[in-house]
Design a protein around this motif. Structure first.
Motif, short mmCIF file in Angstrom:
data_model
loop_
_atom_site.label_atom_id
_atom_site.label_comp_id
_atom_site.label_asym_id
_atom_site.label_seq_id
_atom_site.Cartn_x
_atom_site.Cartn_y
_atom_site.Cartn_z
N PRO A 47 8.94 -2.41 -4.69
CA PRO A 47 9.33 -1.69 -3.47
C PRO A 47 9.00 -0.21 -3.59
O PRO A 47 9.25 0.41 -4.62
CB PRO A 47 10.84 -1.93 -3.38
CG PRO A 47 11.07 -3.18 -4.17
CD PRO A 47 10.07 -3.15 -5.28
N ALA A 48 8.42 0.33 -2.54
CA ALA A 48 8.10 1.76 -2.53
C ALA A 48 9.36 2.55 -2.24
O ALA A 48 10.19 2.16 -1.42
CB ALA A 48 7.04 2.05 -1.47
N VAL A 49 9.50 3.67 -2.94
CA VAL A 49 10.66 4.55 -2.75
C VAL A 49 10.16 5.86 -2.18
O VAL A 49 9.29 6.52 -2.73
CB VAL A 49 11.39 4.81 -4.08
CG1 VAL A 49 12.56 5.75 -3.86
CG2 VAL A 49 11.84 3.49 -4.70
N GLN A 50 10.74 6.23 -1.04
CA GLN A 50 10.31 7.46 -0.38
C GLN A 50 11.52 8.05 0.33
O GLN A 50 12.27 7.35 0.99
CB GLN A 50 9.19 7.17 0.62
CG GLN A 50 8.37 8.39 0.98
CD GLN A 50 7.05 7.99 1.60
OE1 GLN A 50 6.94 6.98 2.26
NE2 GLN A 50 6.03 8.79 1.39
N GLY A 56 0.81 -1.21 0.00
CA GLY A 56 0.00 0.00 0.00
C GLY A 56 0.84 1.25 0.00
O GLY A 56 1.87 1.32 -0.66
N ARG A 57 0.40 2.21 0.79
CA ARG A 57 1.08 3.49 0.87
C ARG A 57 1.33 3.84 2.32
O ARG A 57 0.63 3.37 3.22
CB ARG A 57 0.25 4.59 0.19
CG ARG A 57 0.00 4.35 -1.28
CD ARG A 57 -0.96 5.37 -1.85
NE ARG A 57 -0.45 6.73 -1.75
CZ ARG A 57 -1.18 7.82 -2.03
NH1 ARG A 57 -2.43 7.69 -2.40
NH2 ARG A 57 -0.65 9.01 -1.94
N ALA A 58 2.30 4.71 2.54
CA ALA A 58 2.63 5.14 3.90
C ALA A 58 3.16 6.56 3.86
O ALA A 58 3.68 7.02 2.85
CB ALA A 58 3.66 4.20 4.53
N SER A 59 3.05 7.24 4.98
CA SER A 59 3.61 8.58 5.09
C SER A 59 5.13 8.48 5.22
O SER A 59 5.66 7.41 5.52
CB SER A 59 3.02 9.30 6.31
OG SER A 59 3.53 8.71 7.50
N PRO A 60 5.84 9.57 5.01
CA PRO A 60 7.29 9.53 5.12
C PRO A 60 7.80 9.01 6.47
O PRO A 60 8.85 8.37 6.53
CB PRO A 60 7.69 10.99 4.91
CG PRO A 60 6.61 11.54 4.03
CD PRO A 60 5.35 10.86 4.48
N ARG A 61 7.05 9.25 7.54
CA ARG A 61 7.50 8.80 8.85
C ARG A 61 7.52 7.27 8.95
O ARG A 61 8.16 6.71 9.83
CB ARG A 61 6.63 9.37 9.97
CG ARG A 61 5.21 8.89 10.01
CD ARG A 61 4.53 9.23 11.34
NE ARG A 61 4.56 10.63 11.64
CZ ARG A 61 3.59 11.50 11.36
NH1 ARG A 61 2.51 11.07 10.71
NH2 ARG A 61 3.67 12.76 11.68
#
Length: 369
Positions: free
Chosen positions: A279-282, A205-210
């Protein structure tokens, strides 16, 4: 209990359930563009079933469509009530057949959620949980306070933070999550602590930067599900993400269950989705750009004229000659527009990150020269 998986199962399990009602249907509606659902409710009234619809007072830009739906249902003999405006949103998704079967959904009654998204629903017949859901429906219909007495029905803002905290703390080996956007600092810390204890934590899914330190992947398919699978034995499924707003300021509804076959099936689907996900990149740059990106996405989505396209495509799907329920392309268009806004946000963010990376590379080359 029986599990529904979207987009595989489609709308038919919902229609079958509505058609099976003998005495009553209680249905909570937040977002809607499926005329088949409306038709099934009308047919239920015609065969003598008492139907009560609880409609959300708002759902981000679709208030006019909700009010039109209310009027149509009233004209067909359906009892209609509207949620209060004391919370930011009434976002739960459920219906109850004959006060014996609870259908708890992570998806709305929309084409986007049912046919184009990964999501889940559950048919539950546990008497205590069904009775608690009826009590919640009646409390919200009459705009009276709701008091939780059954731990397995997870209701925001009443008991969600407490029950989900306990649920996650109870993990010994594994936590697999479908999450729309995890951001609550307490839950981010709790998941990090679980990882430090050796628990296998993975999030699609998605997540905030923290929450960027958490193992996170994104699907190519649109995701509209909130679910947590614990130790291969127990699952949570509902409408609330691990976000402060959804835990404390919105009506959200979920359920905790231990049905073995259903949990195993969800794990199998998760593992398959995980293998296909990227993989999510943030990073810190993304954090700085997030606010202007949201503004750009909102402005762009507002000006996208999707209604003509929706009409052309869906006219091929529906046989409007045999339907006495009005087809509302505006309702479908708003659903599509909301999804576009999410996609535009990600696309704009990715483009800005690429531009920033290219600019940094050019600056580095200049320094070397």
């Amino acid at each position: 209990m029986k599990l529904m998986v979207q987009p595989d199962d489609g709308i038919e399990p919902l229609l079958t359930a509505l058609r099976s009602a003998k005495t009553s249907i209680l249905i909570l509606i937040f977002r809607y563009d499926r005329s088949e659902i409306e038709r099934a409710l009308v047919e239920a009234v015609q065969r003598g079933v008492t139907v009560q619809a609880l409609i959300a007072f708002t759902n981000r830009g679709e208030e006019k469509n909700l009010r039109k739906l209310e009027m149509r249902l009233l004209e067909r003999g359906i009892t209609v009530t509207r949620t209060a405006d004391d919370l930011v949103r009434y976002h739960g998704k459920m219906f109850i057949i004959d006060r014996k079967e609870l259908f708890l959904l992570a998806f709305n009654y929309t084409h986007m959620d049912i046919t184009l998204s990964r999501s889940f629903g559950a048919r539950i017949t546990t008497p205590a949980i069904v009775a608690e859901a009826v009590k919640l429906f009646e409390s919200d219909s009459h705009r009276t306070p709701f008091t939780s007495t059954v731990h397995d029905l997870v209701v925001s803002p009443t008991n969600a933070r407490k029950e989900l905290t306990a649920f996650i703390k109870g993990a010994k080996k594994q936590l697999l999550l479908y999450e729309m956007k995890i951001s609550d600092p307490d839950f981010v810390k709790l998941l990090r602590d679980k990882m430090a204890d050796g628990v296998d934590v993975r999030i699609i899914g998605r997540a905030s930067p923290r929450a960027s330190a958490l193992p996170l992947r994104t699907m190519s398919m649109r995701l509209h599900a909130r679910a947590i699978l614990r130790d291969g034995k127990t699952a949570f499924l509902g409408s609330q993400s691990l976000r402060k707003l959804e835990l404390e300021a919105r009506r959200e509804i979920g359920v905790i269950f231990t049905d073995g076959p259903a949990v195993k099936k969800m794990i199998s689907i998760f593992e398959n989705d995980w293998q296909k996900a990227q993989p999510a990149v943030q990073d810190s740059m993304e954090t700085a750009m997030d606010i202007p990106v949201r503004r750009v996405a909102k402005i762009v989505a507002k000006h996208i004229n999707v209604k003509p396209v929706v009409e052309q495509v869906l006219e091929r799907v529906f046989d409007r000659r045999t339907s006495d329920v009005p087809f509302e392309p505006g309702e479908v268009a708003q659903t599509v527009r909301d999804a576009f806004r999410e996609e535009i946000h990600d696309a704009v963010l990715l483009a800005l990150r690429d531009m920033a990376a290219q600019a940094a590379q050019m600056q580095l080359l200049r320094k070397e020269d």
